[in-house]
Design an enzyme around this catalytic site. Structure first.
Site, PDB file in Angstrom:
ATOM      1  CB  THR A 114      -0.947   0.040   1.221  1.00  0.00           C
ATOM      2  OG1 THR A 114      -0.186  -0.065   2.429  1.00  0.00           O
ATOM      3  CG2 THR A 114      -1.964  -1.087   1.150  1.00  0.00           C
ATOM      4  CB  VAL A 117      -0.141   2.208   5.274  1.00  0.00           C
ATOM      5  CG1 VAL A 117       0.371   1.635   6.599  1.00  0.00           C
ATOM      6  CG2 VAL A 117      -1.429   2.985   5.501  1.00  0.00           C
ATOM      7  CB  CYS A 118       3.203  -0.833   2.990  1.00  0.00           C
ATOM      8  SG  CYS A 118       1.843  -1.739   3.763  1.00  0.00           S
ATOM      9  CG  LEU A 119       6.112   3.073  -1.354  1.00  0.00           C
ATOM     10  CD1 LEU A 119       7.431   2.302  -1.355  1.00  0.00           C
ATOM     11  CD2 LEU A 119       5.473   3.068  -2.736  1.00  0.00           C
TER      12      LEU A 119
END
Length: 201
Positions: A114, A117-119
């Protein structure tokens, strides 16, 4: 940060949270496309013998396991993956950051399941520490167009270069006529643009 184009010899691939459950959060692009592109990046790294650091978050919960194709393509990197207990920003998790530093490379190719959020957070933090960071946007997505747009803007403002799988592979290949270039263009036609490859064939 370096302004040079990325090369296989100076780059590391970071695959962040490409898990079967978390993939379901992608709404702004086709999630199967995002999965396919992340798998193509794994294949690229294998062709290039490029260091890969894989991380996951709370595999035992709804996030689930890393995509099976990535695990099969990169078994050693998958076995050594960094399992975060819940820390959102992978860069803030010492074990992940240490694994990246251990590669000794300053050019980071990042794909996070995502964008919002994740990146975004590890990409920004790594860029702030002086790494040259390219974020592969079609191997990532967000629950909404709005969160995707704002995340891209924040990353660009922090000096992260936004790219796509085919652009990155062309940048790395530099010359399609070389043995490695031939493998990468074959990967483009078979995995990234299969319809195009069929048309050329």
């Amino acid at each position: 940060m370096s302004s040079d184009y990325f090369s296989a010899e100076e780059s590391t691939l970071l695959l962040i949270d490409h898990q079967v459950g978390t993939m379901q959060l992608i709404k702004n692009i086709d999630r199967e496309l995002a999965a396919k592109q992340s798998i193509a990046l794994a294949k690229m790294a294998k062709i290039l013998n490029m260091p890969v650091v894989i991380t996951s978050s709370q595999e035992e919960r709804a996030q689930g396991l890393i995509l099976p194709d990535i695990a099969n393509i990169l078994p050693a990197a998958h076995a050594a993956r960094i399992k975060r207990p819940g820390v959102v920003n992978a860069w803030a998790y010492a074990e992940f950051r240490d694994a990246v530093l251990a590669t000794g490379r300053k050019n980071l190719i990042m794909a996070g399941v995502t964008t919002d959020v994740c990146l975004i957070f590890p990409a920004i933090d790594a860029a702030r520490e002086g790494f040259a960071v390219q974020a592969v946007m079609d191997a990532s997505g967000s629950p909404s167009e709005l969160s995707e747009e704002f995340s891209r803007q924040r990353m660009r403002d922090a000096g992260v270069v936004l790219t796509a799988t085919n652009t990155l592979m062309a940048e790395i290949a530099k010359d399609w006529s070389t043995p490695v270039g031939q493998q990468l263009i074959g990967l483009l036609f078979s995995d990234v643009f299969p319809a195009l490859g069929a048309g050329i064939a």
